[in-house]
Every structure is written in C-alpha cells, then in structure tokens.
Design an enzyme around this catalytic site. Structure first.
Site, PDB file in Angstrom:
ATOM      1  N   ASN A 109      15.112   4.334  15.178  1.00 51.05           N
ATOM      2  CA  ASN A 109      13.808   3.735  14.782  1.00 51.05           C
ATOM      3  C   ASN A 109      13.075   4.847  13.941  1.00 51.05           C
ATOM      4  O   ASN A 109      13.344   6.023  13.977  1.00 51.05           O
ATOM      5  CB  ASN A 109      12.903   3.212  15.953  1.00 51.05           C
ATOM      6  CG  ASN A 109      11.957   4.227  16.197  1.00 51.05           C
ATOM      7  OD1 ASN A 109      10.943   4.689  15.622  1.00 51.05           O
ATOM      8  ND2 ASN A 109      12.415   5.071  17.271  1.00 51.05           N
ATOM      9  N   PHE A 113       4.542   5.658  14.095  1.00 48.44           N
ATOM     10  CA  PHE A 113       3.198   5.501  14.873  1.00 48.44           C
ATOM     11  C   PHE A 113       2.255   4.485  14.143  1.00 48.44           C
ATOM     12  O   PHE A 113       1.210   4.463  13.866  1.00 48.44           O
ATOM     13  CB  PHE A 113       2.260   6.584  14.914  1.00 48.44           C
ATOM     14  CG  PHE A 113       2.698   7.847  15.621  1.00 48.44           C
ATOM     15  CD1 PHE A 113       3.698   7.815  16.558  1.00 48.44           C
ATOM     16  CD2 PHE A 113       2.134   9.101  15.470  1.00 48.44           C
ATOM     17  CE1 PHE A 113       4.278   8.837  17.284  1.00 48.44           C
ATOM     18  CE2 PHE A 113       2.563  10.274  16.424  1.00 48.44           C
ATOM     19  CZ  PHE A 113       3.693  10.021  17.165  1.00 48.44           C
ATOM     20  N   SER A 173       7.700  13.135  17.989  1.00 49.15           N
ATOM     21  CA  SER A 173       8.354  11.930  17.397  1.00 49.15           C
ATOM     22  C   SER A 173       8.800  12.591  15.914  1.00 49.15           C
ATOM     23  O   SER A 173       8.207  13.345  15.453  1.00 49.15           O
ATOM     24  CB  SER A 173       7.216  10.841  16.707  1.00 49.15           C
ATOM     25  OG  SER A 173       7.719  10.041  15.953  1.00 49.15           O
ATOM     26  N   ASN A 175       9.145  10.834  13.328  1.00 48.55           N
ATOM     27  CA  ASN A 175       8.983   9.931  12.206  1.00 48.55           C
ATOM     28  C   ASN A 175       7.509  10.202  11.627  1.00 48.55           C
ATOM     29  O   ASN A 175       7.103   9.469  10.682  1.00 48.55           O
ATOM     30  CB  ASN A 175       8.977   8.456  12.607  1.00 48.55           C
ATOM     31  CG  ASN A 175      10.455   8.163  13.256  1.00 48.55           C
ATOM     32  OD1 ASN A 175      11.316   8.521  12.542  1.00 48.55           O
ATOM     33  ND2 ASN A 175      10.585   7.553  14.490  1.00 48.55           N
ATOM     34  N   THR A 176       6.971  11.300  12.148  1.00 50.89           N
ATOM     35  CA  THR A 176       5.678  11.711  11.392  1.00 50.89           C
ATOM     36  C   THR A 176       5.914  13.107  10.994  1.00 50.89           C
ATOM     37  O   THR A 176       6.199  13.953  11.640  1.00 50.89           O
ATOM     38  CB  THR A 176       4.415  11.559  12.520  1.00 50.89           C
ATOM     39  OG1 THR A 176       4.416  10.380  12.925  1.00 50.89           O
ATOM     40  CG2 THR A 176       3.295  12.301  11.891  1.00 50.89           C
ATOM     41  N   LYS A 215       4.841  15.520  25.903  1.00 48.11           N
ATOM     42  CA  LYS A 215       6.360  14.669  25.479  1.00 48.11           C
ATOM     43  C   LYS A 215       6.821  15.664  24.705  1.00 48.11           C
ATOM     44  O   LYS A 215       6.278  15.647  23.228  1.00 48.11           O
ATOM     45  CB  LYS A 215       6.156  13.303  25.179  1.00 48.11           C
ATOM     46  CG  LYS A 215       7.278  12.398  25.003  1.00 48.11           C
ATOM     47  CD  LYS A 215       7.171  10.976  24.759  1.00 48.11           C
ATOM     48  CE  LYS A 215       8.456  10.401  24.728  1.00 48.11           C
ATOM     49  NZ  LYS A 215       8.306   8.863  24.898  1.00 48.11           N
ATOM     50  N   ASN A 244      11.976  12.553  23.866  1.00 41.85           N
ATOM     51  CA  ASN A 244      11.613  11.430  22.679  1.00 41.85           C
ATOM     52  C   ASN A 244      13.191  11.316  22.121  1.00 41.85           C
ATOM     53  O   ASN A 244      14.224  11.688  22.738  1.00 41.85           O
ATOM     54  CB  ASN A 244      10.634  11.986  21.662  1.00 41.85           C
ATOM     55  CG  ASN A 244      10.005  10.976  21.130  1.00 41.85           C
ATOM     56  OD1 ASN A 244      10.383   9.865  20.714  1.00 41.85           O
ATOM     57  ND2 ASN A 244       8.508  11.248  20.789  1.00 41.85           N
TER      58      ASN A 244
END
Length: 347
Positions: A109, A113, A173, A175-176, A215, A244
C-alpha cells in the site's frame, strides 16, 4: 460468511473491496449478526495499566477515521486502534495505491495517510457505543515540513487525549515523504521530548494518564534500534509497536506487482517484524509494553510474537486473507500458550 464473500472481494479493486467489506460489517452489526457469528473472546491481559479483554487487537489503518468502531469491536477484538489521523483532512496518494499479492498472502500500500482529519475522527468516537480499549494513531500532514512535524503531533495529541485509551505516535509509514527521518538521532530526541512534555501537561490538566506508544518500521539498522530503545526509556514512553510495513521485497521478488511503490505487509513481513521485536525486547525493560504486528495469519505466528517478547498483538493483512475467524484462532492459540507456560494470569 467471509469465506463465501472472499472470491468476490478478491476480484474487486482492493480499495473498493475494503470499502465494501466495512460497509457490510456495519450493516451486519446493526442487525446483530456479528455478535452471533463471532462473539466475545475472553483472555484477560493487563498492559500499560489497562485491562484488555484479550491481547488480539486491530492494527491502525483499517479504520482510519473511526467510522466502524462498533462493527469491528463486535468481531471479538480485545482492543481497536484507529487512524492514522492527521490535523487536517487529506486525500492521500493517487489511486491505485493498494495492491494484493495473493500468492504470497501479502499487500502493498501507498495510501499516504488518507483521512478526514482529527476533528472528524473525534466525532465518530463520540458516536460509537464501544466501551473497550481504543487506541488512536496520530501522524503529520503530508504538506507539513518534517522539521515542523512536532506541531502536527501535538495538535492531534491535544485533541484525541480525552477520547483515547492509549495514543500511538506513527513515525514509520513509508508513504509520507521524510516521515521515517523522525526515527533517528536528534530528530527523534526532539520529537519525543516535545511530545512527552505536552503529554505530561495534558495528564495533569485532565487528571488522568493516557499511555503513549511509538510505532516503528521494520527497516531499522541495529544502531537505530539501540538509539530508539534508549530514547524510549529516557522519555518514559509506555509502549512500542513493532512493526509498520516494509520497503523490502524479500519473499515477493518474483511477482511483477512487487515493483509497485509502497509498504509491504502480510506473511512475507512475519520474520523481519518478529526479529525487530526480539531486538527491542532484549534492549527494553518490561515497563515498556511491546505490541507485535506484521505477518500474523495463523495461531502459530501469533504465539511467535509473544515468544519474541510481545505483550499484545495486532492484526491487519492476515484479516484480509483469513477473515474475522483469525481473531478467535489467535486468541485460542495464545490461551494454549499461556496455559503451557503455567502462568494463566499474565502473558
């Protein structure tokens, strides 16, 4: 029921299937079907000063906005974590951004966010009837420069504090942009210092204490693990979620879809996430709770997390492939493990 629906869902766009599943769960919960089909799973666990019905929880990401709390709780989870939530609403990354690797029981994925903002989430929490343990996972907006990330975390911390059983600070994450830079060195120290300072003020202001959890990613070097462990103790952080999603493609290299950008979760992550969990368990005192997540899709893998040092576990990708029955499977496996250790009161 899920086994019947899964072929249809797996022939549907993954993000659309996600929305359909949550909508069906909500409708089923309103008719009382979920409690009948799944029911409460009892395996009381004490952790972070909280009493969990059982140690099997829902990982953040599945219900980002807290819109399906009651339906998800009816599946038998011992606790629910919602989010990741940011100060302002944001659409996330462009679609498509969610991909299945069915043969490997894996998911990639790059959601970014996507959420409706912290104020919307709070309204959903207020409407929910759920009285169990609720974790709220907070992050920063993509438009916020990483050097100003602390402002976003404190903004969310202040607003969710009265509604959370515990609060998770997500700095892992992939993805940021630049978010994972916050896991290292001075950036981590400054972030934890600022968050913990405001957290202490909030505890005093509200006259009760809400545990604070960090996390982290599985893609950490040993020196990073050493540093994070020391800072967790230094700033009295209550818990750590490992891990994560990963940027690694170990175990899925032969699949064309593995070339898609984003974080990999599911079965291929199991070994690495457990390895990182073990490394933190070796470095941290028992006062820091460990929550194991990553690649849990059967009871044996749930037990391995506990053996590696976890106090609690969380499910996400395993649910997509195995369905809600996985919750009961894990609870039963952990109950059996607990009995085998001759210590039925604690994990």
């Amino acid at each position: 029921m899920y086994a019947f629906l899964r072929p249809f869902l797996f022939n549907t766009d993954p993000e659309k299937a996600h929305e359909i599943t949550l909508s069906l769960l909500e409708k089923s919960q309103k008719f009382g079907m979920l409690g009948f089909l799944y029911g409460k799973q009892e395996l009381t666990t004490e952790c972070m000063g909280l009493t969990f019905t059982n140690p099997v929880g829902l990982a953040a990401g599945l219900d980002k906005n807290g819109e399906y709390i009651d339906a998800l709780a009816a599946l038998g989870f011992g606790y629910i974590e919602i989010g990741t939530i940011t100060p302002k609403p944001q659409p996330g990354n462009e679609k498509p951004r969610l991909f299945r690797i069915k043969e490997a029981h894996a998911i990639i994925n790059r959601m970014g966010f996507n959420n409706k903002g912290v104020d919307y989430l709070i309204e959903q929490v207020k409407r929910a009837k759920y009285q169990g343990i609720l974790g709220i996972n907070i992050g920063k907006n993509a438009s916020t420069p990483v050097e100003n990330a602390l402002d976003d975390y404190i903004y969310c911390l202040e607003r969710v504090y009265p509604y959370a059983s515990y609060i998770t600070v997500n700095i892992s994450s992939p993805n940021t942009k630049n978010l994972r830079d916050l896991q290292s060195g001075d950036a981590l120290t400054a972030l934890l210092d600022g968050i913990k300072s405001r957290h202490s003020q909030l505890a005093s202001q509200h006259q009760y204490y809400v545990p604070l959890v960090l996390k982290v990613a599985p893609d950490l070097e040993e020196d990073q693990i050493d540093y994070i462990a020391k800072e967790l103790v230094r700033f009295d952080i209550d818990g750590l979620i490992t891990t994560n999603t990963t940027l690694s493609r170990n175990g899925v290299e032969d699949y064309k879809i593995s070339q898609e950008a984003g974080g990999l979760s599911g079965r291929p992550l199991s070994h690495r996430s457990t390895q990182v969990l073990e490394q933190f368990a070796e470095r941290l005192p028992s006062s820091v709770a460990l929550i194991g997540v990553g690649g849990i899709d059967n009871g044996q893998r749930a037990v391995k997390k506990i053996e590696a040092g976890a106090d609690l576990i969380q499910l996400y990708s395993g649910l997509i492939y195995e369905g809600p029955e996985l919750i009961q499977t894990c609870v039963e496996a952990l109950d059996g493990y607990r009995l085998s250790q001759h210590s039925p009161s604690t994990l």
